[in-house]
Design an enzyme around this catalytic site. Structure first.
Site, PDB file in Angstrom:
ATOM      1  CD  GLU B 184      -3.129  -0.612   0.117  1.00 41.11           C
ATOM      2  OE1 GLU B 184      -2.951  -1.000  -1.043  1.00 41.11           O
ATOM      3  OE2 GLU B 184      -4.107   0.057   0.486  1.00 41.11           O
ATOM      4  CB  THR B 238      -5.060   9.289  -7.331  1.00 46.59           C
ATOM      5  OG1 THR B 238      -5.774   8.252  -8.021  1.00 46.59           O
ATOM      6  CG2 THR B 238      -4.749   8.833  -5.923  1.00 46.59           C
TER       7      THR B 238
END
Lengths: 370, 370
Positions: B184, B238
């Site tokens: 992540e 994003t």
């Protein structure tokens, strides 16, 4: 009459469930809307069911670190008393304050409009639409003023519940909180984090004001939770304490404090005293700006943690420090260390008490039927 | 091998408890510290207990409004699959990605160091100190990329659990989360609000990173909770979504959002779907800055609430909108309204699914013993 003088932080020997059958209990979550000025909620004026009543309302610890301005809890054994009676010598619909005794009684006004108990009692009378009966109120301060233990809220809570009880308790908890808020807004700002737990007991989360939405967080009865309250002889400069608050919070601290507030609530509902303490100790927004204004506070916190407390922070706006533990004896030892730290590092004399959570809130302690 | 192609948001018919006996269950609160780079936690290298294994990890909804960056939950029936096998043709201690299929598979690298599943699997292998066996991994993407449903976390979770299962599951949930965090941090930042619920299931509160401290919030099984997930055909930018975040938050909004995060946690633990929805809908910090970047989002939220949803917000960084309800049929109706609003107000085609909470997290769905 159960009125007795209390010195600051001297716990009261009180049977909390005695004579407390009539206060309406709210469900877990309750939504209720009231305009900022209470308006009568009863179409017909109730008649008194009692001649006189004495109520008690507990001390409260607001904020609990990351719960700043929306979380508070009630603490057993410390608080204020109000005695209220039907008084034919008082003009119908009006309220007279006949006496104020106990802590700092000379500093408090007997004008009902300038007294926490008076304002709250009048607000409750307005909600009940009382026009035909005059009332006489006597206030017994068990809590010191300006200590960060919800002194004004305790007076307001005891007064609102006294009025309600005298007339058969038709008001709900939320209406009582609203009556108390009338007083709080004049004394310390429109915040329910003291008055709500003072009235309802336990831990209360204030979810919104418009409409007033309170969430009672039940701490499991099987788990032991003790508050170590250490009050130094120091006047926390209220204006300074508010002025010290940051106006803007950086995103990382916002996320951190929000997560700690969330963790605090999870710990309360799970009865996780260690988790509660950890969350309570974790405030990065308010405590760091306020603690330096209370001499010795950071050393007191350190002493509490080193002494085995699960957490420690400022109670309300201070100057009282609150630590938590799961053992009464350990709580006393922690209290001694905290008192010592206030003296050594802050040059302040302080007194410590160890108290349980008050799960009941404001309640009737004695009454005389009609 | 239970690998099957999934179209975006097409729910998977999966028996969640099948073959899932070996994953370590963490207690309610678990404290665990690991350095940012996983180091072996086993002194001796374990031998494989399986020849091959297929795992599934669910989609996740991070943030849930005021839980920004510290709260997430897993959603049943949507997710990624990983198949992993001992492969003598792969160099001992190394990992090869043999195939990637399903959603956007052509966009994903087969280089294990550039692939979510690969990075996470390698991190788990490192934690297990695997040096004598080479592994071959096949990834089946059930989730679309960049949808706000924790696509990368699902791949990482399935991979970490696959590695662990192949060697007899010696790693704890927290170690698995740490392995997933390796991935992540390279893909979407060092945040555990997708990877933790993808591995552990249910609602997870991330209390701290140093040390990693996760709180599983149990939503009562007796209460029905449905997520309406509506994904528009739109690429949420994003970088823009992160750049849109306010750097500073005013005190009133900080207090408000903290209280809503606290109320959200209380609602989860109490199984109060209405309270959960209300809190989820109440974000005044992140949603107001991000929603305008997703065409039609505010209209979609309005449509959800008008359709009877208890609450609605952006899932993760979007563009998926998430609403909640307590009834599956009602959920489908709400979904239709939301799809319509995305089209009418945002000019975006969208697809809706209604799913339950995934209480299990990443799990083995089939395996071949040695």
């Amino acid at each position: 009459m159960a009125i007795c003088a209390q010195s600051p932080l001297k716990p009261i020997n009180l049977s909390p469930h005695l004579n407390h059958p009539t206060i309406h209990k709210s469900p877990f979550t309750c939504n209720f809307s009231l305009s900022s000025k209470p308006t009568p909620t009863l179409s017909t004026e109730p008649t008194p069911t009692l001649t006189s009543v004495t109520t008690f309302a507990p001390a409260t610890v607001a904020n609990l670190g990351p719960g700043f301005d929306f979380l508070g809890c009630a603490v057993d054994g410390l608080g204020d008393f109000v005695s209220l009676s039907v008084d034919p010598s008082v003009h119908p619909g009006q309220l007279s304050i006949s006496s104020i005794s106990g802590n700092a009684s000379s500093k408090l006004s007997k004008d009902p409009l300038l007294n926490c108990a008076g304002i709250s009692a009048l607000a409750a009378m307005k909600l009940l639409n009382i026009r035909s009966v005059g009332l006489s109120l006597s206030l017994q301060k068990g809590l010191p003023l300006g200590s960060g233990l919800g002194s004004s809220a305790a007076s307001a809570a005891a007064a609102a519940v006294a009025v309600n009880s005298l007339f058969g308790s038709p008001l709900t908890h939320l209406e009582l909180v609203h009556a108390g808020l009338e007083s709080e807004s004049k004394v310390s700002g429109y915040h329910a984090d003291n008055i709500a737990p003072a009235i309802m007991g336990g831990f209360i989360l204030i979810r919104s004001y418009e409409p007033l939405d309170l969430v009672k967080l039940e701490f499991p009865e099987v788990n032991d939770l003790y508050f170590v309250l250490v009050s130094p002889e120091f006047e926390a400069p209220t204006k300074k304490m508010r002025a010290a608050l940051p106006k803007e919070i950086g995103m990382p601290h916002h996320v951190w404090n929000s997560s700690q507030a969330a963790a605090l609530v999870a710990a309360v509902l799970k009865g996780d005293v260690a988790g509660l303490g950890k969350a309570m100790s974790s405030d990065k927004v308010v405590e760091p700006t306020r603690a330096p204004l209370i001499p010795g506070m950071m050393a007191v916190k350190k002493a509490a943690i080193e002494g085995g407390a699960f957490g420690c922070t400022i109670s309300g706006a201070g100057p009282t420090a609150v630590a938590i533990t799961d053992n009464e004896e350990k709580g006393r030892e922690i209290g001694e260390r905290m008192v010592e730290a206030f003296w050594k590092e802050g040059g302040l004399k302080a007194a410590a008490v160890v108290q349980k959570l008050d799960r009941v809130g404001a309640r009737v302690v004695s009454s005389v039927p009609r």
